[in-house]
Write a protein that holds these residues in place. Sequence first.
Motif, PDB file in Angstrom:
ATOM      1  N   PRO A 108       0.836  -1.219   0.000  1.00 19.96           N
ATOM      2  CA  PRO A 108       0.000   0.000   0.000  1.00 19.96           C
ATOM      3  C   PRO A 108       0.866   1.262   0.000  1.00 19.96           C
ATOM      4  O   PRO A 108       0.836   2.069   0.936  1.00 19.96           O
ATOM      5  N   LEU A 109       1.628   1.439  -1.062  1.00 21.24           N
ATOM      6  CA  LEU A 109       2.629   2.501  -1.099  1.00 21.24           C
ATOM      7  C   LEU A 109       1.990   3.884  -1.139  1.00 21.24           C
ATOM      8  O   LEU A 109       2.503   4.835  -0.523  1.00 21.24           O
ATOM      9  N   PHE A 110       0.879   4.029  -1.862  1.00 21.61           N
ATOM     10  CA  PHE A 110       0.211   5.327  -1.922  1.00 21.61           C
ATOM     11  C   PHE A 110      -0.271   5.765  -0.537  1.00 21.61           C
ATOM     12  O   PHE A 110      -0.174   6.949  -0.179  1.00 21.61           O
ATOM     13  N   VAL A 293      10.897  -3.862  -2.335  1.00 23.71           N
ATOM     14  CA  VAL A 293      11.389  -2.976  -1.286  1.00 23.71           C
ATOM     15  C   VAL A 293      12.321  -1.923  -1.879  1.00 23.71           C
ATOM     16  O   VAL A 293      12.290  -0.740  -1.496  1.00 23.71           O
ATOM     17  N   MET A 294      13.154  -2.327  -2.849  1.00 24.83           N
ATOM     18  CA  MET A 294      14.060  -1.382  -3.491  1.00 24.83           C
ATOM     19  C   MET A 294      13.289  -0.331  -4.282  1.00 24.83           C
ATOM     20  O   MET A 294      13.626   0.858  -4.268  1.00 24.83           O
ATOM     21  N   VAL A 295      12.244  -0.759  -4.967  1.00 29.55           N
ATOM     22  CA  VAL A 295      11.411   0.193  -5.713  1.00 29.55           C
ATOM     23  C   VAL A 295      10.749   1.178  -4.759  1.00 29.55           C
ATOM     24  O   VAL A 295      10.732   2.394  -5.004  1.00 29.55           O
ATOM     25  N   ILE A 299      11.272   5.250  -4.619  1.00 30.35           N
ATOM     26  CA  ILE A 299      10.160   6.178  -4.846  1.00 30.35           C
ATOM     27  C   ILE A 299      10.010   7.159  -3.688  1.00 30.35           C
ATOM     28  O   ILE A 299       9.752   8.352  -3.897  1.00 30.35           O
ATOM     29  N   VAL A 300      10.203   6.683  -2.462  1.00 23.93           N
ATOM     30  CA  VAL A 300       9.975   7.561  -1.304  1.00 23.93           C
ATOM     31  C   VAL A 300      11.094   8.584  -1.135  1.00 23.93           C
ATOM     32  O   VAL A 300      10.954   9.501  -0.312  1.00 23.93           O
TER      33      VAL A 300
END
Length: 326
Positions: A108-110, A293-295, A299-300
């Motif tokens: 749930p990255l967003f 996890v790397m992506v 992104i963050v």
Amino acid sequence: MSADLQAGPVQTGIAIAASDEPEERADERLGRRRPQRRRRRGPALTPWGWVGQIVRWALLLACSALFLYPFAWLLAASFKPRGEVFDNRLIPQTFQPENYVQVFSELPLFAWLGNSVLIALLAATFVTISSSLVAFGFAYFRFPGRNVLFGVVLATMMLPGAVTLVPQYLIWNQLGFVGTNVPLWGATLFGSAFYIFLQRQFFLSLPRDLFEAARLDGLNAWGQFWRIAFPLSVPSFVIVFLFEFQSSWNNLQAALIYLNAGSPEAYTVPLGIASAMTKYSPATGGQGDYQYVMVAALIVTLPMLILFAFGQRSFIEGIATTGTKG
């Protein structure tokens, strides 16, 4: 009659106007060419000087590569499949860009980004306002015990964070805010000792005559702060805002204490990435899909890069001028 005529007012005016004409324009009108001025060159470098320049640039390039290598490794790992994430290749052997699409279905990255942005904005805004108001009071108001009180504020910086960790948790638990994001930004309403000191030094570098004149014109204390101190101190506000935004964005400890028992959608970015590491770890039954996890980690980092890029000028100016007077 004599052939020689004396210069009258008209001739005198023409002569004066001609004398006032720039020398370069007069030369152009008369068709004369002025010799070009040669630029002075610095002393030529000796062989040892060239060696020093080469060594300096080599050291700068080496240090730059040393600092950029982790980011380059992270970027390369984000495009790799599961079995090649930790092969230390800066150019992926198998290029897998679909990781950037699949990560949003895996994590749930967003939601994590939204929570972190909200908390960081609230914390940075509140601490900037509260700290600047306290700093302005210490800089421009004279009252009994001012220096003693300011020393007490600075002394709080000597307390380790672990000393106040339990009392803060008990306070927030008594108020019923454990499990919410309020403790992650609520404490900034009362300012920060470091930011108070930083902005006080900046306020002291401003001319005091401006505030004295405004006070004589009938401007109250709030007007002096809002109409004089704030416009002249924008770089210091940018510094405090950037520092606190970065601190709140990377704050894993507070999120681990106050949000760990809640829903994963309520996590912040640091806590979410830590939970993803546990989720994909083979020791806990995961499949080792660390490419996601790397992506997520890549992104963050973009919000911080964008924020520092836009605030770079004010940030450098504030660092250069803060503390010039105390």
